[in-house]
Design a protein around this motif. Structure first.
Motif, PDB file in Angstrom:
ATOM      1  N   CYS A 173     -16.443  14.514 -13.516  1.00  0.00           N
ATOM      2  CA  CYS A 173     -15.413  13.523 -13.181  1.00  0.00           C
ATOM      3  C   CYS A 173     -14.097  14.268 -13.016  1.00  0.00           C
ATOM      4  N   GLU A 174     -13.688  14.467 -11.780  1.00  0.00           N
ATOM      5  CA  GLU A 174     -12.502  15.276 -11.491  1.00  0.00           C
ATOM      6  C   GLU A 174     -11.598  14.565 -10.508  1.00  0.00           C
ATOM      7  N   ASP A 175     -10.305  14.920 -10.581  1.00  0.00           N
ATOM      8  CA  ASP A 175      -9.367  14.436  -9.576  1.00  0.00           C
ATOM      9  C   ASP A 175      -9.689  15.069  -8.227  1.00  0.00           C
ATOM     10  N   THR A 176      -9.405  14.350  -7.157  1.00  0.00           N
ATOM     11  CA  THR A 176      -9.586  14.897  -5.819  1.00  0.00           C
ATOM     12  C   THR A 176      -8.580  16.012  -5.592  1.00  0.00           C
ATOM     13  N   ASN A 177      -9.074  17.168  -5.215  1.00  0.00           N
ATOM     14  CA  ASN A 177      -8.214  18.333  -5.030  1.00  0.00           C
ATOM     15  C   ASN A 177      -7.131  18.065  -3.993  1.00  0.00           C
ATOM     16  N   GLY A 178      -5.878  18.280  -4.369  1.00  0.00           N
ATOM     17  CA  GLY A 178      -4.762  18.138  -3.444  1.00  0.00           C
ATOM     18  C   GLY A 178      -4.302  16.718  -3.190  1.00  0.00           C
ATOM     19  N   PHE A 179      -4.864  15.738  -3.908  1.00  0.00           N
ATOM     20  CA  PHE A 179      -4.498  14.342  -3.672  1.00  0.00           C
ATOM     21  C   PHE A 179      -3.031  14.107  -4.045  1.00  0.00           C
ATOM     22  N   MET A 233       0.853  -1.190   0.000  1.00  0.00           N
ATOM     23  CA  MET A 233       0.000   0.000   0.000  1.00  0.00           C
ATOM     24  C   MET A 233       0.880   1.229   0.000  1.00  0.00           C
ATOM     25  N   HIS A 234       0.635   2.104  -0.922  1.00  0.00           N
ATOM     26  CA  HIS A 234       1.403   3.338  -0.970  1.00  0.00           C
ATOM     27  C   HIS A 234       1.036   4.227   0.204  1.00  0.00           C
ATOM     28  N   LEU A 235       1.975   5.009   0.666  1.00  0.00           N
ATOM     29  CA  LEU A 235       1.705   6.024   1.665  1.00  0.00           C
ATOM     30  C   LEU A 235       1.037   7.190   0.961  1.00  0.00           C
ATOM     31  N   LEU A 236      -0.161   7.528   1.369  1.00  0.00           N
ATOM     32  CA  LEU A 236      -0.931   8.565   0.714  1.00  0.00           C
ATOM     33  C   LEU A 236      -1.001   9.777   1.594  1.00  0.00           C
ATOM     34  N   ARG A 237      -0.820  10.945   0.991  1.00  0.00           N
ATOM     35  CA  ARG A 237      -0.901  12.189   1.743  1.00  0.00           C
ATOM     36  C   ARG A 237      -1.795  13.140   0.974  1.00  0.00           C
ATOM     37  N   ASN A 238      -2.849  13.574   1.562  1.00  0.00           N
ATOM     38  CA  ASN A 238      -3.739  14.555   0.948  1.00  0.00           C
ATOM     39  C   ASN A 238      -3.404  15.892   1.583  1.00  0.00           C
ATOM     40  N   ILE A 239      -2.523  16.664   0.934  1.00  0.00           N
ATOM     41  CA  ILE A 239      -1.921  17.825   1.552  1.00  0.00           C
ATOM     42  C   ILE A 239      -2.917  18.947   1.764  1.00  0.00           C
ATOM     43  N   ASN A 240      -3.687  19.279   0.761  1.00  0.00           N
ATOM     44  CA  ASN A 240      -4.585  20.421   0.868  1.00  0.00           C
ATOM     45  C   ASN A 240      -6.018  20.043   1.237  1.00  0.00           C
ATOM     46  N   HIS A 241      -6.273  18.761   1.311  1.00  0.00           N
ATOM     47  CA  HIS A 241      -7.646  18.329   1.521  1.00  0.00           C
ATOM     48  C   HIS A 241      -7.633  17.128   2.445  1.00  0.00           C
ATOM     49  N   CYS A 242      -8.000  17.299   3.692  1.00  0.00           N
ATOM     50  CA  CYS A 242      -7.851  16.247   4.688  1.00  0.00           C
ATOM     51  C   CYS A 242      -9.129  15.435   4.879  1.00  0.00           C
ATOM     52  N   VAL A 243      -9.975  15.390   3.855  1.00  0.00           N
ATOM     53  CA  VAL A 243     -11.205  14.614   3.980  1.00  0.00           C
ATOM     54  C   VAL A 243     -10.863  13.144   4.109  1.00  0.00           C
ATOM     55  N   VAL A 244     -11.416  12.501   5.090  1.00  0.00           N
ATOM     56  CA  VAL A 244     -11.209  11.073   5.287  1.00  0.00           C
ATOM     57  C   VAL A 244     -12.550  10.380   5.148  1.00  0.00           C
ATOM     58  N   LEU A 245     -12.687   9.516   4.187  1.00  0.00           N
ATOM     59  CA  LEU A 245     -13.935   8.798   4.004  1.00  0.00           C
ATOM     60  C   LEU A 245     -13.973   7.614   4.946  1.00  0.00           C
ATOM     61  N   LEU A 246     -15.069   7.493   5.699  1.00  0.00           N
ATOM     62  CA  LEU A 246     -15.184   6.406   6.650  1.00  0.00           C
ATOM     63  C   LEU A 246     -15.817   5.172   6.036  1.00  0.00           C
ATOM     64  N   ALA A 304      -6.339   5.265  -8.099  1.00  0.00           N
ATOM     65  CA  ALA A 304      -7.279   5.272  -9.218  1.00  0.00           C
ATOM     66  C   ALA A 304      -8.487   6.152  -8.912  1.00  0.00           C
ATOM     67  N   ASP A 305      -8.950   6.159  -7.664  1.00  0.00           N
ATOM     68  CA  ASP A 305     -10.096   6.976  -7.301  1.00  0.00           C
ATOM     69  C   ASP A 305      -9.705   8.439  -7.132  1.00  0.00           C
ATOM     70  N   GLY A 306      -8.588   8.692  -6.446  1.00  0.00           N
ATOM     71  CA  GLY A 306      -8.175  10.074  -6.205  1.00  0.00           C
ATOM     72  C   GLY A 306      -7.787  10.802  -7.467  1.00  0.00           C
ATOM     73  N   CYS A 307      -7.282  10.061  -8.460  1.00  0.00           N
ATOM     74  CA  CYS A 307      -6.837  10.672  -9.720  1.00  0.00           C
ATOM     75  C   CYS A 307      -7.666  10.141 -10.883  1.00  0.00           C
ATOM     76  N   VAL A 308      -8.977  10.024 -10.667  1.00  0.00           N
ATOM     77  CA  VAL A 308      -9.824   9.364 -11.644  1.00  0.00           C
ATOM     78  C   VAL A 308      -9.744  10.011 -13.025  1.00  0.00           C
ATOM     79  N   ALA A 309      -9.709  11.337 -13.094  1.00  0.00           N
ATOM     80  CA  ALA A 309      -9.666  12.005 -14.389  1.00  0.00           C
ATOM     81  C   ALA A 309      -8.310  11.835 -15.052  1.00  0.00           C
ATOM     82  N   SER A 310      -7.239  12.083 -14.291  1.00  0.00           N
ATOM     83  CA  SER A 310      -5.888  11.948 -14.855  1.00  0.00           C
ATOM     84  C   SER A 310      -5.586  10.514 -15.240  1.00  0.00           C
ATOM     85  N   CYS A 311      -6.215   9.548 -14.550  1.00  0.00           N
ATOM     86  CA  CYS A 311      -6.024   8.147 -14.881  1.00  0.00           C
ATOM     87  C   CYS A 311      -6.812   7.749 -16.132  1.00  0.00           C
TER      88      CYS A 311
END
Length: 560
Positions: free
Chosen positions: A88-94, A1-14, A135-142
């Motif tokens: 369909c957009e990438d998650t901001n700051g992902f 699992m990659h270490l993921l850091r959402n720098i500008n957007h700290c939304v955590v989906l439960l 894949a989800d955080g960068c859905v558009a760029s992917c």
């Protein structure tokens, strides 16, 4: 699992991430009552209704959170998204970390260059580094939005060898040093790397070992496998048994094992680049530095994944020169200067200093290095001898021989000077054994002080009776050629994990043809005078492992 850091957007989906690739025009407009997320500042768990719970703060809350595609989709009514298609957009700051380098990048990394290759590795399930969160955080760029052509995986879909002879898509650990590798790594130099167990079993397509039922390479002499005949002989893992009763003779000049196929850079990388920066005012030896650069660039073939840029007070040369450099680095940057150190003082006898400054972690390649020489000493020597020293010292900057940051470093404190005795590295040893010189094991220098002892080839390992020495010994004798052998190239190959090398760039050994000494692509130096650099190079501090995210630094992806 990659270490993921959402720098500008700290939304955590439960709850489980919504598969963003399926987002399309809405057929209904209701909130998902089970959906929850965590607020940015107070870290409170809330649901969709919270967005409009306080009418005074409603507009602010929606502007802060409804730009997130996952929240927009789950809270479509509360976000006021009814009646329009969800974009369909990438998650901001992902942000996420690249598998090999640990470099932290954003979704735009996929679209800047090599898009098909990058998305094929990270965005699709059959990709070698696939991660659902990327894949989800960068859905558009992917390229995973509805209507996009799906990205193609850059590796074979099967995991492990199959009856159709496909390379494994999984990473595996090498037996001799426990390092993780993959079949793309093997493809960079299959002639050598397929010899490292279990590469042939994991990468039968790359290694041409389809149909082999037994392990073809073991530690020690082995018989040639009957199946899947190969066109390129390989050195065995361990000494080659000499024929019985063979009379003693002078070795015949050879390239070692038969020349390998042309090196192919993995991932279609551009050539390896050494950037030279003259940090002084003496330009008399610029041509010698350029010549050394060209030679080492012919040996190290593929550019490196990491590109860095610094700012503020950061200096890639760590204060070695009067002016700092903190710009972007492509491959490796070497700052050099010819300046006064101690003149021709025979008591102190300092010639200069050279070495790596910043490295890409233990076993990783240098990002920056320095080479400083006494201009008075160089003014008294021939251009040819100066070129030998510069070429030799640039080899040290790049990781030669048995240096502390090399993956093949073996300490000499115990009195054991055999190369690789504790690290387990064997490629250089195998290349040396293939020369059949009859003087024992490949050794590193057992004389001299710190900076000389243990960090050069032992002179006696390349006996003068052959008519040649080797560039990475510490002693240079008039009339004896200083070729760069396959032994030295193998030390780079196994000691610095992110190098891809070309064994065809090696000079023949023993080298006796003086007609090739001056000029040309196969130039081999023969010293004009006898001299040593033992104990004349002033030690530099140990190289600094570059830590991603260090203060005062930011990283930029390749090509930016």
């Amino acid at each position: 699992m990659h270490l993921l850091r959402n720098i500008n957007h700290c939304v955590v989906l439960l709850l489980a991430l919504i598969p963003a690739r399926l987002i399309s025009a809405q057929t209904s407009c209701t909130d998902d009552r089970a959906f929850q997320f965590v607020t940015k500042n107070s870290f409170v768990t809330v649901n969709c209704a919270w967005l409009n719970k306080n009418t005074n703060n409603s507009a602010k809350r929606k502007s802060m959170y409804c730009d997130d595609p996952s929240i927009m989709d789950a809270c479509s009514a509360s976000c006021g998204a009814c009646g329009r298609a969800i974009t369909c957009e990438d998650t901001n700051g992902f942000m996420f970390e690249l598998n090999f380098s640990g470099k932290s990048v954003g979704c735009d990394w996929f679209t800047k260059r090599k898009t098909e290759e990058r998305t094929g590795r990270y965005c699709v399930e059959s990709g070698s580094f696939f991660d659902a969160e990327i894949a989800d955080g960068c859905v558009a760029s992917c390229g995973l939005c509805e209507g996009d052509a799906p990205p193609m995986a850059s590796t074979a879909p099967a995991s492990g060898p199959t009856s159709s002879c496909q390379d494994s898509t999984d990473r595996f650990r090498l037996d001799f040093n426990n390092k993780q590798k993959g079949c793309r790594w093997a493809a960079g130099n299959p002639t050598v790397r397929c010899n490292k167990n279990p590469t042939r079993q994991e990468c039968p397509e790359t290694c041409g070992s389809c149909g082999e039922t037994t392990t073809a390479f073991t530690q020690g002499p082995t018989a040639t496998a009957e199946s899947a005949p190969r066109t390129t002989p390989k050195p065995t893992q361990g000494p080659t048994l000499a024929p019985v009763s063979t009379p003693e003779r002078t070795p015949v000049p050879t390239q070692g094992p038969t020349a390998a196929a042309a090196t192919i850079c993995p991932y279609g990388k551009s050539p390896f680049t050494i950037t030279l920066m003259n940090m002084g005012s003496n330009t008399n030896f610029d041509a010698a530095f350029a010549s050394a650069k060209a030679k080492w660039e012919s040996i190290i073939k593929c550019n490196l994944e990491d590109y860095w840029v610094g700012f503020g007070s950061f200096d890639w040369f760590n204060g070695q020169f009067s002016k700092p450099f903190n710009g972007a680095v492509d491959g490796v940057v070497i700052g050099f200067s010819m300046e006064y150190i101690d003149g021709t003082d025979r008591e102190s006898n300092a010639l200069g200093s050279a070495g790596a400054v910043h490295i890409r972690g233990q076993g990783g390649s240098p990002i920056s290095g320095v080479m400083v020489f006494d201009e008075d000493d160089f003014a008294t020597m021939s251009q040819n001898d100066a070129e030998i020293i510069i070429l030799h010292e640039m080899g040290h900057v790049l990781g030669l021989v048995n240096l502390s940051f090399s993956a093949c470093f073996s300490s000499c404190d115990s009195g054991n000077f055999d190369y690789g005795w504790s690290s387990g590295c064997s490629l250089a040893r195998d290349e040396y054994n293939a020369l059949n010189l009859g003087v024992g094991n490949l050794k590193v220098e057992n004389n001299g002080g710190v900076g000389t002892k243990c960090s050069h080839w032992e002179d006696d390992s390349f006996p003068k009776s052959t008519g040649s020495s080797e560039l990475m010994t510490g002693f240079f004798e008039s009339g004896f050629a200083q070729p760069i052998t396959r032994v030295t190239i193998a030390a780079l190959d196994e000691g610095i994990f992110d190098y891809v090398v070309d064994y065809n760039a090696a000079n023949p050994y023993p080298f006796r043809n003086s007609a090739l000494v001056r000029g040309g692509g196969s130039k081999v130096h023969i010293p004009d005078t006898t001299f040593t650099i033992r104990d004349r190079m002033v030690d530099l501090p140990p190289p600094i492992p570059f830590v991603p995210g260090s203060e005062g630094l930011t990283r930029i992806p390749a090509g930016q």
